[in-house]
Scaffold this active site. Structure first.
Site, PDB file in Angstrom:
ATOM      1  N   GLU A 285       0.827  -1.210   0.000  1.00  0.00           N
ATOM      2  CA  GLU A 285       0.000   0.000   0.000  1.00  0.00           C
ATOM      3  C   GLU A 285       0.867   1.267   0.000  1.00  0.00           C
ATOM      4  OE1 GLU A 285      -4.221  -0.192   1.833  1.00  0.00           O
ATOM      5  OE2 GLU A 285      -2.990   0.839   3.297  1.00  0.00           O
ATOM      6  N   HIS A 306       7.355 -27.053  -1.329  1.00  0.00           N
ATOM      7  CA  HIS A 306       6.672 -28.173  -1.983  1.00  0.00           C
ATOM      8  C   HIS A 306       5.474 -27.701  -2.795  1.00  0.00           C
ATOM      9  CE1 HIS A 306       9.063 -31.225   0.191  1.00  0.00           C
ATOM     10  NE2 HIS A 306       9.232 -30.193   0.994  1.00  0.00           N
ATOM     11  N   LYS A 420     -14.115   0.964  -4.083  1.00  0.00           N
ATOM     12  CA  LYS A 420     -15.236   1.413  -3.246  1.00  0.00           C
ATOM     13  C   LYS A 420     -16.278   2.138  -4.106  1.00  0.00           C
ATOM     14  CE  LYS A 420     -12.389   2.081   0.856  1.00  0.00           C
ATOM     15  NZ  LYS A 420     -11.830   3.059   1.785  1.00  0.00           N
TER      16      LYS A 420
HETATM   17  O1  PA5 Z   1      -3.354   1.654   5.861  1.00  0.00           O
HETATM   18  C1  PA5 Z   1      -4.454   2.132   5.638  1.00  0.00           C
HETATM   19  O2  PA5 Z   1      -4.664   3.343   5.781  1.00  0.00           O
HETATM   20  C2  PA5 Z   1      -5.635   1.279   5.235  1.00  0.00           C
HETATM   21  O3  PA5 Z   1      -5.298   0.017   4.869  1.00  0.00           O
HETATM   22  C3  PA5 Z   1      -6.614   1.203   6.375  1.00  0.00           C
HETATM   23  O4  PA5 Z   1      -5.969   0.639   7.482  1.00  0.00           O
HETATM   24  C4  PA5 Z   1      -7.850   0.397   6.039  1.00  0.00           C
HETATM   25  O5  PA5 Z   1      -8.394   0.852   4.851  1.00  0.00           O
HETATM   26  C5  PA5 Z   1      -8.867   0.529   7.146  1.00  0.00           C
HETATM   27  O6  PA5 Z   1      -9.202   1.875   7.351  1.00  0.00           O
HETATM   28  P1  PA5 Z   1      -9.924   2.371   8.657  1.00  0.00           P
HETATM   29  O7  PA5 Z   1      -9.064   2.061   9.826  1.00  0.00           O
HETATM   30  O8  PA5 Z   1     -10.105   3.846   8.449  1.00  0.00           O
HETATM   31  O9  PA5 Z   1     -11.243   1.649   8.752  1.00  0.00           O
END
Ligand code: PA5
Length: 430
Positions: A285, A306, A420
């Protein structure tokens, strides 16, 4: 903790000069990060977090003790950075068969809101009908759909089971200090609430209450965990070429520039599988932007030798490996003598499984090197709170450096919104 690197000699398109060039940029990107001058600099609260969080540890431990006394299960509702770090730490430090132990001193931590599988939630509700439980609802934004749906269903369940007043005592929320539906609901209902700092992104939040509360409920010493992070912070803040975060950031980017576009995180113990999942989110990310970035993947050996071993040895030459080497195990089991020796294993007599596993690790690295899979090894002495705290901080810091070397903002995630929008359109959301 230390880092070792072996490059393969095949197809070397000038690794050394690229590595040297990237290394020369490290003092600059280090300063961008530490002095908060780079992209995404409003999300750098995690750099000093291990120092600031100390004052909250007592409060978190008190809440954890309260939940431990009341419950057999804590359900952590969250997705992405709001659950992966928790799962990583708990699994790396707990009994492998935690859920099956007849006598468990601390509540079992289960997860919800990380999937919308109807059968998963249905099976979870079936278990919760029979058990004493509490909920930790975690969402930094307080608006993420998956955990919001899970919380709506579980709130219904917990209120029907215990009544609204007692349910309130069993729900803790962790969210933004003022924004979002979860914050509004927390105020309305009077839940015990912790704040996710504004300047710490989800994937960097494991050492805030997001991770520390459920980790403490699982009986893990969060003081030692945070202390490990503080120790690593002292190390990686040093500006010199022996800085292990500098080395990791430079090596992986040099490999990327040499055509290795996949980094495989390798462990030799299933207890580190969730740690790899946390690492995958952190790097995937943070770096996968603007058509750039290494693709983070993971294997658990010798299991996956394996299944994916063939590809790693001999398939498309796209990858390098980063092995998490753990020197000592907690237990001591050696191969027993067998006078028949039908299985021909007497040559291993009295050797421990850890010794054999380490030879498998060494043998695999030599084999993969000969197949043009460069090898990074990150070694720790043992799996304990301090070392896991160190590893967390090390990977977080190195990720910031690495993202800046790559020329992207490692602290945003604009691409996550695309699915989304389509999902909401299909669901008919205004
Ligand atoms: O690292 C990030 O910002 C995202 O992966 C969030 O952790 C994830 O989308 C969850 O978001 P939130 O904690 O706002 O529900």
């Amino acid at each position: 903790m230390n880092i070792d690197f072996k490059k393969s000699n095949l197809n070397d398109k000038g690794f050394d000069s690229v590595y040297e060039n990237l290394s020369s940029l490290l003092p600059y990107v280090h300063n961008l990060l530490v002095n908060k001058k780079g992209k995404g600099n409003n999300f750098l609260g995690w750099i000093d977090l291990p120092l600031h969080i100390q004052k909250l540890l007592k409060d978190i431990n008190e809440t954890a003790t309260y939940i431990q006394k009341k419950c057999e299960i804590l359900v952590v509702i969250g997705i992405g950075g709001s659950y992966l770090g928790t799962k990583a730490v708990i699994e790396s430090l707990s009994h492998h068969f935690n859920s099956l132990q007849n006598y468990r001193k601390y509540p079992l931590i289960l997860f919800a809101g990380q999937t919308m599988s109807e059968d998963y939630i249905s099976d979870l509700l079936e278990i919760l009908n029979e058990k004493e439980y509490a909920l930790a609802v975690i969402s930094k934004s307080g608006t993420t759909t998956e955990p919001a749906i899970a919380f709506r269903i579980l709130k219904n369940h917990i209120e029907s089971k215990y009544g609204k007043a007692e349910a309130k005592n069993r729900i803790v929320t962790i969210t933004d200090k003022e924004k979002g539906a979860l914050k509004t609901l927390s105020v309305q209902e009077g839940y015990k609430t912790y704040v996710v700092p504004d300047d710490v992104g989800g994937r960097y939040s494991v050492l805030t209450s997001v991770g520390l509360l459920p980790i403490a409920v699982a009986g893990i010493d969060i003081v030692k965990l945070v202390n490990g992070a503080c120790l690593m912070r002292n190390d990686v803040l040093q500006e010199n070429e022996n800085n292990i975060a500098w080395k990791y950031a430079a090596i992986r980017n040099a490999l990327l520039q040499n055509g290795k576009s996949i980094e495989l995180m390798v462990n030799y113990s299933p207890s580190l599988n969730s740690f790899s999942e946390w690492w995958k989110q952190l790097y995937g990310e943070s770096e996968g932007k603007n058509g750039k970035g290494l693709f983070p993947a993971a294997v658990s050996n010798t299991t996956d030798l394996h299944s994916l071993g063939q590809y790693i040895q001999d398939g498309a030459r796209l990858m390098f490996e980063t092995t998490l080497h753990v020197e000592m195990s907690k237990s001591n089991i050696s191969i027993p003598y067998d006078k028949e020796n039908t299985d021909d294993l007497n040559y291993l007599c009295e050797k421990t499984l850890t010794y054999i596993n380490h030879q498998a690790e060494k043998g695999t690295q030599v084999a993969h090197l000969s197949g043009d899979v460069p090898q990074i090894t990150i070694s720790i002495e043992k799996l304990d709170e301090e070392n896991i705290g160190k590893l967390i901080y090390f990977f977080e810091f190195a990720c910031g450096l690495s993202g800046y070397l790559l020329g992207i903002n490692p602290f945003d995630q604009p691409g996550v919104e695309a699915y989304k929008k389509n999902m909401f359109r299909l669901l008919g959301k205004d």
